[in-house]
Design a protein around this motif. Structure first.
Motif, mmCIF file in Angstrom:
data_model
loop_
_atom_site.group_PDB
_atom_site.id
_atom_site.type_symbol
_atom_site.label_atom_id
_atom_site.label_comp_id
_atom_site.label_asym_id
_atom_site.label_seq_id
_atom_site.Cartn_x
_atom_site.Cartn_y
_atom_site.Cartn_z
ATOM 1 N N LEU A 176 0.828 -1.207 0.000
ATOM 2 C CA LEU A 176 0.000 0.000 0.000
ATOM 3 C C LEU A 176 0.863 1.257 0.000
ATOM 4 N N ALA A 177 1.878 1.285 0.854
ATOM 5 C CA ALA A 177 2.724 2.475 0.952
ATOM 6 C C ALA A 177 3.470 2.761 -0.343
ATOM 7 N N GLY A 178 3.758 1.718 -1.103
ATOM 8 C CA GLY A 178 4.485 1.899 -2.357
ATOM 9 C C GLY A 178 3.606 2.157 -3.559
ATOM 10 N N CYS A 179 2.293 2.187 -3.369
ATOM 11 C CA CYS A 179 1.379 2.339 -4.497
ATOM 12 C C CYS A 179 1.410 3.763 -5.042
ATOM 13 N N ARG A 180 1.643 3.897 -6.329
ATOM 14 C CA ARG A 180 1.636 5.195 -6.993
ATOM 15 C C ARG A 180 0.973 5.061 -8.360
ATOM 16 N N ALA A 181 0.140 6.017 -8.719
ATOM 17 C CA ALA A 181 -0.323 6.137 -10.095
ATOM 18 C C ALA A 181 0.746 6.867 -10.888
ATOM 19 N N ARG A 182 0.653 6.814 -12.217
ATOM 20 C CA ARG A 182 1.686 7.463 -13.034
ATOM 21 C C ARG A 182 1.072 8.045 -14.304
ATOM 22 N N TRP A 183 1.685 9.142 -14.757
ATOM 23 C CA TRP A 183 1.316 9.739 -16.032
ATOM 24 C C TRP A 183 2.196 9.169 -17.130
ATOM 25 N N LEU A 184 1.587 8.825 -18.248
ATOM 26 C CA LEU A 184 2.301 8.368 -19.433
ATOM 27 C C LEU A 184 1.811 9.176 -20.628
ATOM 28 N N PRO A 185 2.654 9.370 -21.635
ATOM 29 C CA PRO A 185 2.145 10.031 -22.847
ATOM 30 C C PRO A 185 1.114 9.131 -23.519
ATOM 31 N N ALA A 186 0.051 9.718 -24.025
ATOM 32 C CA ALA A 186 -0.949 8.928 -24.732
ATOM 33 C C ALA A 186 -0.348 8.342 -26.004
ATOM 34 N N VAL A 187 -0.930 7.259 -26.466
ATOM 35 C CA VAL A 187 -0.559 6.664 -27.752
ATOM 36 C C VAL A 187 -1.409 7.359 -28.821
ATOM 37 N N SER A 188 -0.799 8.236 -29.592
ATOM 38 C CA SER A 188 -1.538 9.098 -30.524
ATOM 39 C C SER A 188 -1.396 8.589 -31.952
#
Length: 526
Positions: free
Chosen positions: A258-270
């Motif tokens: 739980l403590a290590g859980c992070r969401a992340r931003w990625l560039p979209a596949v365009s």
């Protein structure tokens, strides 16, 4: 001569169901729950933007649509707007560090009733505490709101807290959804206490208005997050409650996970497509298969005001070919025919920011385990993994499985967001999203007409499912490509994915529509 009678095929629905689109010139929201859509409009009216509204709607769905998503789930989202290049928000599933593949021995049988892969002893990959992956939904909603939102977190969560305190509507649809999972909910004490009063699914009153049922400690957990901040879910009192419950149940999801859980931003596949640019989800999603279908359909007949039989047959062939390549190269992403119960929401605001978010517990009611200290209904994301050792998508610790989610945003020739959409429905998502997008963006249908138009489902390298409203020539052509099942588009069985869509026209007008046969779904406009 005696009468010989051959009964015709049974049909459940003898009515004509329609659903209105929402239209306006400011914000528009679409959700599988009208209550969540109303929460989104309230947030926009309070000065929030599309990121605030989408985050607040997702939290509201934890109380209003618990069989599809919630605090114990995962997901993906697409975001784009003025000054915001198209991005993927990846809060997808990751298995716990302590997950042991050896804890999932197979019985030697195949799950022929639902599943395309080997049965695991005790179905422990499908329900119960060993089926949990790390719940990243709260991290995703938080990162979306922190990065692009305007309002304080307390305001964003206010509708969700109020809805959770009121409770889940106890109407016929709740009865139907709970009854579908009752045989497994009864195995877990807190789940049974909440959802199976007196040991049975809740039943709506025969007359009068349905009441509401409280979802255990969920309201208190949402209120705690409202005041302590969303990281409390991973590193505070809520995290401690989750970790304690999981440990007592014999699960492997830990406080460290739980403590290590992070969401992340990625560039979209365009990807350019028919005068627009489609911004598909990055990460382990349906995007590679979607791109393959796009390529295979490029030279087909796109003329006319609606798809022809030739177009539908070409689409069926493209889907079958793309799925054959997907399964050979990437492996199964979830069992074919599994009771995947995802949700999708779509938002645009007055400034033109658009958010398309798909979030899920995987199966209906996820793991069917409600954690008593927090009221969190947990996912069963381990079911995304293939129990066969050595397979491309095999069970392993600290690993991301392949998923079918496919939220997308389309921008116009000037780079302005014009369409945001997605769907729920597991392996049925891709076919639904491609058809709905094509109906609106390529054939020029209004959103409302597109939502009511019959569709196909192709979820594998052979065979198809056809809405019985399709032309006879189309159904006959499909039969030449392999087995075809002709079905109703109904509330249940769920034969097709449930899409929703928001569009911004060149003149600035906005419209939104949700799945016609989802009884609670609604699009609303400011």
């Amino acid at each position: 001569m005696p009468l010989t009678y051959d009964p015709p095929a049974h049909t459940s629905q003898h009515w004509h169901v329609t659903k209105p689109a929402a239209r306006g010139r400011r914000g528009v929201v679409a959700s599988q729950s009208r209550a969540a859509a109303e929460a989104g409009i309230a947030i926009l009216e309070a000065g929030g933007n599309a990121a605030d509204a989408a985050s607040g709607m997702a939290f509201a769905l934890a109380a209003m649509e618990p069989w599809n998503s919630g605090l114990g789930g995962i997901g993906f989202a697409q975001v784009a707007g003025p000054g915001i290049p198209a991005q993927t928000l990846d809060f997808g599933p990751v298995s716990p560090r302590g997950l042991d593949p050896g804890a999932f021995p197979t019985t030697g049988r195949m799950k022929l009733d639902l599943f395309a892969w080997p049965e695991v002893v005790g179905d422990r990959n499908i329900h119960g505490p060993l089926s949990f992956v790390i719940p990243s939904s709260v991290a995703g909603y938080a990162l979306l709101q922190e990065t692009h939102g305007r309002l304080p977190v307390a305001d964003v969560l206010a509708p969700a807290v109020a809805l959770a305190k009121r409770g889940l509507p106890q109407d016929w649809f709740t009865t139907l959804k709970v009854a579908n999972s009752a045989s497994v909910l009864r195995l877990y004490p807190e789940s049974a206490r909440i959802y199976l009063p007196n040991g049975l699914p809740p039943v709506t009153p025969y007359q009068g208005s349905p009441g509401f049922m409280r979802l255990g400690a969920l309201a208190g957990t949402l209120e705690r997050l409202q005041h302590a901040g969303l990281r409390d879910f991973y590193e505070g009192e809520v995290a401690a409650a989750i970790a304690s419950d999981v440990q007592e149940m014999g699960g492997v999801l830990s406080a460290a996970d739980l403590a290590g859980c992070r969401a992340r931003w990625l560039p979209a596949v365009s990807v350019p497509w028919r005068g627009r640019t489609l911004h598909l989800s990055n990460g382990l999603t349906a995007a590679p298969t979607f791109r393959r279908v796009m390529a295979l359909m490029e030279g087909e007949d796109w003329s006319g005001a609606e798809p022809s039989t030739a177009w539908h047959l070409a689409f069926a062939r493209a889907m079958q070919a793309a799925y054959a390549e997907r399964l050979e190269g990437l492996g199964e992403s979830e069992p074919r025919g599994a009771d995947s119960c995802t949700t999708h929401l779509t938002v645009c605001d007055a400034d033109g920011m658009m958010v398309a978010m798909t979030t899920t517990l995987l199966s209906s009611m996820g793991s069917r385990v409600v954690l008593p200290r927090s009221g969190v209904l947990m996912n069963n994301g381990v079911m995304w993994f293939d129990p066969r050792p050595g397979s491309p998508n095999a069970i392993a610790p600290n690993r991301r499985p392949l998923c079918n989610m496919s939220p997308l945003i389309a921008t116009d020739e000037a780079g302005r967001p014009a369409i945001a959409m997605g769907a729920s429905g597991g392996r049925r998502i891709l076919a639904s999203v491609f058809q709905m997008l094509s109906y609106v963006a390529a054939f020029g249908m209004e959103a409302e007409a597109a939502a009511h138009h019959p569709r196909l489902d192709i979820s594998g390298p052979e065979g198809s499912t056809a809405d019985r409203r399709l032309p006879a020539a189309t159904i006959e052509g499909l039969a030449a490509l392999g087995p075809v099942e002709v079905v109703e588009h109904a509330v249940l069985p769920v034969n097709f994915a449930c899409p929703n869509l928001v569009a911004i026209a060149p003149d600035g007008g906005r419209s939104g529509i949700t799945d016609v046969m989802s009884p609670w779904s609604a699009a609303l406009a400011q």
